[in-house]
Design an enzyme around this catalytic site. Sequence first.
Site, mmCIF file in Angstrom:
data_model
loop_
_atom_site.group_PDB
_atom_site.id
_atom_site.type_symbol
_atom_site.label_atom_id
_atom_site.label_comp_id
_atom_site.label_asym_id
_atom_site.label_seq_id
_atom_site.Cartn_x
_atom_site.Cartn_y
_atom_site.Cartn_z
ATOM 1 N N PRO A 1 0.705 -1.080 -0.013
ATOM 2 C CA PRO A 1 0.635 0.196 0.049
ATOM 3 C C PRO A 1 1.447 0.823 0.383
ATOM 4 O O PRO A 1 1.898 1.112 1.108
ATOM 5 C CB PRO A 1 -0.642 0.758 1.363
ATOM 6 C CG PRO A 1 -0.680 -2.045 1.437
ATOM 7 C CD PRO A 1 0.703 -1.820 1.443
ATOM 8 N N GLU A 2 0.626 2.405 -0.797
ATOM 9 C CA GLU A 2 1.250 3.539 -1.020
ATOM 10 C C GLU A 2 0.678 4.570 -0.405
ATOM 11 O O GLU A 2 -0.718 4.448 0.019
ATOM 12 C CB GLU A 2 1.569 3.399 -2.779
ATOM 13 C CG GLU A 2 2.564 2.517 -2.769
ATOM 14 C CD GLU A 2 2.607 2.533 -4.328
ATOM 15 O OE1 GLU A 2 3.561 3.346 -4.193
ATOM 16 O OE2 GLU A 2 3.249 1.719 -4.607
#
Length: 272
Positions: A2-3
């Site tokens: 996840p960014e």
Amino acid sequence: MPELPEVETVRQQLHDRIAGKTIREVVIFKTGRETPVGKKFVQAIVGRRLESVERRAKVLVFRFEDGGSILGHLKMTGKFVFVPVAQRTTPEKHDRILFVFDKQTQLMWSDVRMFGYLKVVTSDEAQEALAHYGPEPLEATAGELADCLHRKSVRSIKATLLDQTVIAGIGNIYADESLFRAGIRPTRATNKLSGDERLKLAKEIKTVLTKSLAQKGTSANDYVDTQGEKGGFLAFLRVYGRGGQPCRQCSRPIKKIVAAQRGTHFCVNCQK
Ligand SMILES: [Zn+2]
């Protein structure tokens, strides 16, 4: 992993549901990735009221009303999902810790790969832990972000974008996507980019992160939001995960190479 758009989606949803609520009970199903470990973790947070859920880079900050916070990093496969009351006693294989706020609000932290962590810290410790990150790309102006790209200049631009101390929150997906949109090859040395290219890239970083956030992020791998729902941005990706498939701009096959130790996708024709 996840960014920024994925972590920010989770943050917004967590904040909406648990800000202002007190942690009534904590049940640990699998210990080892929380600090302090086990019972001490439970004792450190039960009875404390959360003021807000914030974010810095890819780190979630569960801020307590009495000062201090829990820092949470999803890393590869960590998830926070709200679970119905009925599921409480039957944790699934990768469920680690259940947070009980009230009868309607129970939050499960799960992690398949187990790189994620939760850490109870004082406000000073939180400040220290978060101090080294670069600017938030959705808060900084494009000009400010472009200026950051001068640093560590001999490295490839891909490596520079992945460096959280240069700009916070960008990972493999959004590095590849913003470089494609800016027409810049990921292997270019950062110090070889022109001023116009830096500014174009900075603008595209802001654009792609904003568009992805509006779709609640990209579920390229395991990512789901706090409702267990996938993000909708996968369909809008232009290069990431599309190695061998036709470029959406020129139809030539997207190339996949390793750059900055990561799988890296680009178009030989559209990116110079
Ligand atoms: Zn192309």
